[in-house]
Write a protein that holds these residues in place. Structure first.
Motif, PDB file in Angstrom:
ATOM      1  N   HIS A  83      -4.555   7.517  -2.884  1.00  0.00           N
ATOM      2  CA  HIS A  83      -4.239   9.034  -2.098  1.00  0.00           C
ATOM      3  C   HIS A  83      -3.929   8.311  -0.754  1.00  0.00           C
ATOM      4  O   HIS A  83      -4.227   7.165  -0.271  1.00  0.00           O
ATOM      5  N   LYS A  84      -3.088   9.192   0.106  1.00  0.00           N
ATOM      6  CA  LYS A  84      -2.686   8.810   1.269  1.00  0.00           C
ATOM      7  C   LYS A  84      -3.572   8.383   2.341  1.00  0.00           C
ATOM      8  O   LYS A  84      -3.427   7.441   3.205  1.00  0.00           O
ATOM      9  N   ASN A  85      -4.844   9.545   2.127  1.00  0.00           N
ATOM     10  CA  ASN A  85      -5.949   9.065   3.060  1.00  0.00           C
ATOM     11  C   ASN A  85      -6.664   7.723   2.684  1.00  0.00           C
ATOM     12  O   ASN A  85      -7.007   7.016   3.800  1.00  0.00           O
ATOM     13  N   ILE A 126       0.870  -1.185   0.000  1.00  0.00           N
ATOM     14  CA  ILE A 126       0.066  -0.057   0.174  1.00  0.00           C
ATOM     15  C   ILE A 126       0.815   1.384   0.055  1.00  0.00           C
ATOM     16  O   ILE A 126       0.609   2.261  -0.874  1.00  0.00           O
ATOM     17  N   ASP A 127       1.954   1.074   0.700  1.00  0.00           N
ATOM     18  CA  ASP A 127       3.007   2.557   0.728  1.00  0.00           C
ATOM     19  C   ASP A 127       3.484   2.564  -0.472  1.00  0.00           C
ATOM     20  O   ASP A 127       3.725   3.709  -0.914  1.00  0.00           O
ATOM     21  N   LYS A 128       3.885   1.530  -1.171  1.00  0.00           N
ATOM     22  CA  LYS A 128       4.378   1.836  -2.628  1.00  0.00           C
ATOM     23  C   LYS A 128       3.413   2.460  -3.489  1.00  0.00           C
ATOM     24  O   LYS A 128       3.830   3.195  -4.372  1.00  0.00           O
ATOM     25  N   LYS A 169      -7.417   1.952   4.407  1.00  0.00           N
ATOM     26  CA  LYS A 169      -7.259   0.545   4.439  1.00  0.00           C
ATOM     27  C   LYS A 169      -6.416   0.014   5.303  1.00  0.00           C
ATOM     28  O   LYS A 169      -6.680  -1.028   5.812  1.00  0.00           O
ATOM     29  N   LYS A 170      -5.375   0.576   5.762  1.00  0.00           N
ATOM     30  CA  LYS A 170      -4.511   0.007   6.704  1.00  0.00           C
ATOM     31  C   LYS A 170      -5.088  -0.083   8.048  1.00  0.00           C
ATOM     32  O   LYS A 170      -4.891  -1.111   8.743  1.00  0.00           O
TER      33      LYS A 170
END
Length: 91
Positions: free
Chosen positions: A75-77, A65-67, A82-83
Motif C-alpha cells: 500500500h502507498k502509505n 519500494i516504488d516498484k 518504510k521510506k
C-alpha cells in the motif's frame, strides 16, 4: 480442494500472484539489508565516500519500494512509512 473450474483457475491465479508478491517483498528486504549494512560501515569509518554509498543504497531501496507500490504489492502509505523510517536512519 476446488470444486468448480472457476475455483481451479482462481487458485492458479492466487499462486501466481503470491509468487510475484514474494519476489518483490524479498527484493525490498535485500535492498534494506544492504542499506543498513552500508550505514553500519559508515558509522565505523565516517568518510564521505561511504556516505555517498549509503545515499545510493537508499535510492535503490526507494526504487524497489516504488516498484512494489506500482505493482500493488504494498500500500502507498506503508511504502511511505518504510521510506520515512529509512531516511531518518541516515539523518
Amino acid at each position: 480442494m476446488p470444486q468448480t473450474k472457476s475455483h481451479v483457475k482462481n487458485s492458479k491465479v492466487i499462486l501466481r500472484n503470491r509468487h510475484l508478491n514474494r519476489k518483490y517483498k524479498l527484493l525490498i528486504k535485500k535492498a534494506v539489508k544492504m542499506y543498513l549494512f552500508s550505514i553500519k560501515n559508515t558509522v565505523n569509518d565516517n568518510s564521505q565516500e561511504n556516505f555517498n554509498i549509503c545515499r545510493n543504497n537508499l535510492s535503490i531501496v526507494y526504487k524497489t519500494i516504488d516498484k512494489a507500490v506500482k505493482r500493488k504489492v504494498l500500500h502507498k502509505n506503508t511504502a511511505s512509512r518504510k521510506k520515512s523510517r529509512l531516511a531518518n536512519i541516515i539523518n
